[in-house]
Design an enzyme around this catalytic site. Structure first.
Site, mmCIF file in Angstrom:
data_model
loop_
_atom_site.group_PDB
_atom_site.id
_atom_site.type_symbol
_atom_site.label_atom_id
_atom_site.label_comp_id
_atom_site.label_asym_id
_atom_site.label_seq_id
_atom_site.Cartn_x
_atom_site.Cartn_y
_atom_site.Cartn_z
ATOM 1 N N GLU A 159 -3.571 2.072 -3.203
ATOM 2 C CA GLU A 159 -3.558 1.738 -4.524
ATOM 3 C C GLU A 159 -1.977 0.626 -5.031
ATOM 4 O O GLU A 159 -2.643 0.136 -5.444
ATOM 5 C CB GLU A 159 -3.014 3.428 -5.073
ATOM 6 C CG GLU A 159 -3.078 3.129 -6.519
ATOM 7 C CD GLU A 159 -2.956 4.470 -7.147
ATOM 8 O OE1 GLU A 159 -3.608 5.841 -6.722
ATOM 9 O OE2 GLU A 159 -3.192 4.997 -8.459
ATOM 10 N N GLU A 192 6.409 11.170 -7.131
ATOM 11 C CA GLU A 192 5.746 11.549 -7.694
ATOM 12 C C GLU A 192 5.704 13.201 -8.614
ATOM 13 O O GLU A 192 4.964 13.088 -10.109
ATOM 14 C CB GLU A 192 4.554 11.344 -7.268
ATOM 15 C CG GLU A 192 3.374 10.935 -8.395
ATOM 16 C CD GLU A 192 1.865 10.543 -7.938
ATOM 17 O OE1 GLU A 192 1.627 10.416 -5.911
ATOM 18 O OE2 GLU A 192 0.268 10.169 -8.140
HETATM 19 C C1 BGC Z 1 -0.961 6.584 -10.155
HETATM 20 C C2 BGC Z 1 -0.065 7.098 -11.280
HETATM 21 C C3 BGC Z 1 -1.443 6.359 -12.598
HETATM 22 C C4 BGC Z 1 -2.537 8.124 -12.703
HETATM 23 C C5 BGC Z 1 -3.227 7.770 -13.897
HETATM 24 C C6 BGC Z 1 -2.234 7.317 -10.707
HETATM 25 O O1 BGC Z 1 -2.803 7.081 -9.370
HETATM 26 O O2 BGC Z 1 0.221 6.878 -9.291
HETATM 27 O O3 BGC Z 1 1.245 7.017 -11.009
HETATM 28 O O4 BGC Z 1 -0.448 6.665 -14.067
HETATM 29 O O5 BGC Z 1 -2.959 7.398 -11.707
HETATM 30 O O6 BGC Z 1 -3.516 8.499 -14.121
#
Ligand code: BGC
Length: 719
Positions: A338, A606
């Site tokens: 990501e 997270e």
């Molecule tokens: C990310 C988040 C992001 C989100 C949006 C995720 O996959 O890691 O931090 O804001 O997607 O919903």
């Protein structure tokens, strides 16, 4: 820029291998100065006579490449009499690597280099050497390199044939001078332990989760293969764990040359604390490894220390998560497949970021990318650069375009950032106005499912059923609250710039009025928080009382996600509940900031429940241990606990407001913030009888101690 140079590339695509471009040149007179202007489609590393040029890692950095590609200028040292050789190796990086593969227009561009070397001789004459047909290209020892997947390096590779280059028909229109901070190697980290896991894996622990790579030093026979995997945590049995990297392979393969050698990767980075030695056919010694953290080179400005060891560790964790996710763009995480410039995450963390580090240049540059990616209808996409080509705009994510410029203005007194972003802020607010189905609110009215598809809501909040990513707060509520917030920031920015924003003032009043009619009742913690923070509640005290009671009834535990958490402590402390704010900050049980610390975190997770009490991990699907969003509580410590704020009417700390709010559960707190006008320090010590405050301000300030206000000139004060 680089008007005389041509884009050069390879006649035949080298696939995974990183090409190396080369140009020899003769110097026959004494050189006074030499300058290299350069950029690439990909990431590059230039060397003059075998010595690396500059310290910029992963140059030219990450931008909205379709329209913006930064060029770097280096003053060269080491030009010698006689023959010189300039080589430039080009990797895929963000531009052509897996990270941008959904953006075929950007990702599909060929590997290319453009450069100009200017030699200035002592006799006053000049010579320029530009990329053109006179360069050659060959394979480099970097056999594979990708930001997600790692690198394969063959130190024994003796070089292939040099071939003529191909002139690429690429435009120079998108070339811009370097705007951001350079990504550089920063801390060097010694590993702390080597151990064998229950599965028999040999694992090295660096004791700190960080983003960067390792430097490997070994003495080995030629051809020895070393393979190393990277991981952030161990699983509940103590084995190496990489499932949360999803498809990012994050593996380093190094083929040795003969003898003592040192290697570090060139065009990749990993988010990791542990490495697993998958192939390492020799004696292992911790001195074989050094971790090297890389991030944008920003000046550290904020320091916090207090009497609570766990909190101190937590502040360290926030700093580490900022470092790991400020690699030219503000990202969600540095490890899995990501590493995107998610706007929501950046928006909630921007204030903390600006206190910790001088982030002005970093954000100004990225905001230009944000504006570049803003859609024609004014929608601001969720990620920038928009490598996923998402056409979607979510509340609290798109609002980064109003929140961050205002934050930069407040922190650094920079009106240019408001000027540059004002139109984009306006277009965002206008977009919401047009997108909503009801006047003065941002409602989607398309039924619950669609609504969620549109907005992320209170992302990862705990008031949703276990396993769900979206908290219970109605997305229409959040979207309408942020509509008000962004409109207010637009009005404020307009006033600073002397613009007529009367129609937006009226719009703001109408949004607040309509919001109050429509959303009179609040049920979730986040609803209370937003209603208080965005001045939407009609009865502040009642809302604050209800919030404090909810927290108490929940045994001093929060339930908020990305949207509510950054404001939660403010909503309490600014409305008479300082102690409740500290109750949350000092909470050690799940869910809380200290819970993570107590479970060994060295960066911010997270999910509140990234590792559960019973050791079970949140699903591998989306579980980063290095996500800064919840670290945003740190700005509350700077601005409320230590009380260091700029006067909103004299931004950039031209005047300060210093209003510390202590809590006796901490024996002392000491905070300093380096502003553009000098360093402000605020310390309090809880003594038996009273609390002693020591404050130093380099600017005129209003110091507010236990409700009493003192107007002071620059100096040091004790209360
Ligand atoms: C990310 C988040 C992001 C989100 C949006 C995720 O996959 O890691 O931090 O804001 O997607 O919903």
């Amino acid at each position: 820029m680089l008007e005389q140079a041509l884009w050069i590339g390879c006649k035949e695509d080298m696939g995974d291998v990183c090409p190396q471009f080369c140009r020899k040149f003769q110097v026959e007179r004494e050189v006074k100065a030499a300058q290299l202007e350069i950029t690439a489609v990909g990431v590059y590393e230039a060397c003059l006579n075998g010595k690396r040029v500059g310290e910029f890692i992963l140059a030219p950095g990450c931008t909205a490449y379709k329209e913006r590609l930064q060029c770097q200028t280096y003053q060269l040292e080491g030009v010698r009499m006689g023959e010189n050789i300039l080589t430039v190796t080009v990797g895929k990086g963000w531009h052509r690597g897996r990270i941008s593969e959904k953006d075929t227009e950007v990702n599909g561009m060929p590997c290319a280099l453009i450069a100009q070397l200017t030699l200035e001789y002592v006799d006053g004459s000049r010579e320029t050497i530009v990329t053109d047909e006179s360069w050659s290209v060959g394979e480099s020892p970097i056999r594979f390199s990708d930001i997600y997947d790692g690198e394969v390096y063959d130190a024994g590779f003796s070089g292939g044939e040099w071939e003529p280059v191909k002139i690429e028909a690429l435009s120079r229109d998108r070339l811009i001078a370097q705007e951001g901070e350079e990504i550089r190697e920063q801390e060097r980290i010694r590993p702390v332990r080597l151990f064998t896991s229950p599965k028999g894996e040999r694992i090295v622990d660096f004791g700190q989760n960080f983003a960067g790579y390792l430097e490997l030093s070994v003495n080995a026979p030629a051809g020895t293969r070393i393979v190393i995997s990277h991981g952030e945590i161990l699983d509940s049995q103590g084995n190496f764990y990489t499932e949360n990297y999803r498809t990012a392979k994050a593996v380093l393969t190094y083929i040795c040359k003969e003898g003592q050698q040192t290697y570090k990767p060139h065009f990749t980075f990993f988010g990791f604390r542990y490495i697993r030695l998958d192939e390492f056919p020799m004696e292992v010694d911790l001195d074989c490894f050094r971790g090297i953290a890389i991030y944008s080179s920003m000046e550290r400005t904020g320091h916090i220390q207090c009497s609570h060891a766990g909190l101190n560790r937590f502040f360290e964790n926030v700093l580490w998560s900022q470092r790991a996710n400020f690699i030219d763009i503000p990202t969600d995480c540095p490890q899995r497949d990501e590493r995107m410039g998610w706007l929501g995450d950046a928006q909630v963390f921007a204030k903390t970021a600006c206190y910790n580090y001088d982030s002005e240049k970093f954000f100004e540059k990225w905001l230009r990318d944000v504006r570049c990616e803003q859609l024609e209808n004014g929608a601001v996409p969720d990620i920038v650069p928009n490598f996923w080509k998402t056409p979607k705009a979510s509340t609290a994510w798109g609002d980064a375009i109003t929140v961050i410029p205002w934050q930069i203005y407040q922190m650094y007194g920079n009106t240019r950032v408001l000027e540059e972003n004002f139109e984009a802020m306006k277009r965002w607010v206008d977009y919401i106005t047009k997108d909503s189905l009801e006047p003065y609110l941002w409602t989607s009215g398309q039924g619950a499912k669609k609504l969620w598809e549109k907005h992320y809501g209170d992302w990862l909040a705990l008031d949703a059923p276990y396993g769900s990513y979206r908290g219970a707060t109605d997305p229409d509520f959040i979207a309408s609250a942020f509509y008000a917030h962004s409109t207010l920031l637009l009005v404020k920015a307009g006033k600073v710039l002397g613009k007529d924003v009367s129609s937006y003032e009226t719009l703001y009043e109408n949004i607040v009025k309509t919001f109050r009619e429509r959303f009179g009742e609040y049920s979730t913690q986040t609803q209370h928080v937003l209603a208080l923070q965005f001045h939407l509640t009609q009865d502040r005290q009642k809302t604050a009382d209800a919030l404090a009671q909810m927290i108490r009834e929940n045994k001093n535990r929060l339930k908020t996600g990305f949207v509510g958490t950054p404001y939660l402590l403010y909503a309490l402390s600014e409305n008479g509940y300082v102690q409740s704010a500290y109750d949350l900050l000092l909470q050690e049980e799940y869910p809380s900031w200290l819970y993570e610390v107590n479970h060994g975190a060295t960066t911010i997770w997270e999910h509140w429940d990234g590792i559960r009490d019973d050791g079970v991990l949140w699903s591998s699907d989306m579980n980063s241990y290095n996500h800064y969003a919840y670290g945003s509580v740190m700005d509350w410590v700077y601005t409320v606990a230590a009380g260091i704020r700029t006067d909103e009417d004299a931004p950039g700390f031209e005047r300060a407001v210093i209003a510390p709010m202590p809590d006796r559960r901490l024996k002392w707190l000491e905070v300093s913030v380096k502003t553009r006008h000098g360093e402000i320090c605020s310390k309090w010590v809880c003594e038996e009888e009273k609390i002693r405050y020591e404050i130093t301000t380099p600017v005129p300030a209003a110091i507010i101690i236990e409700g009493k206000e003192y107007q002071v000139e620059p100096g040091s004060y004790i209360f």
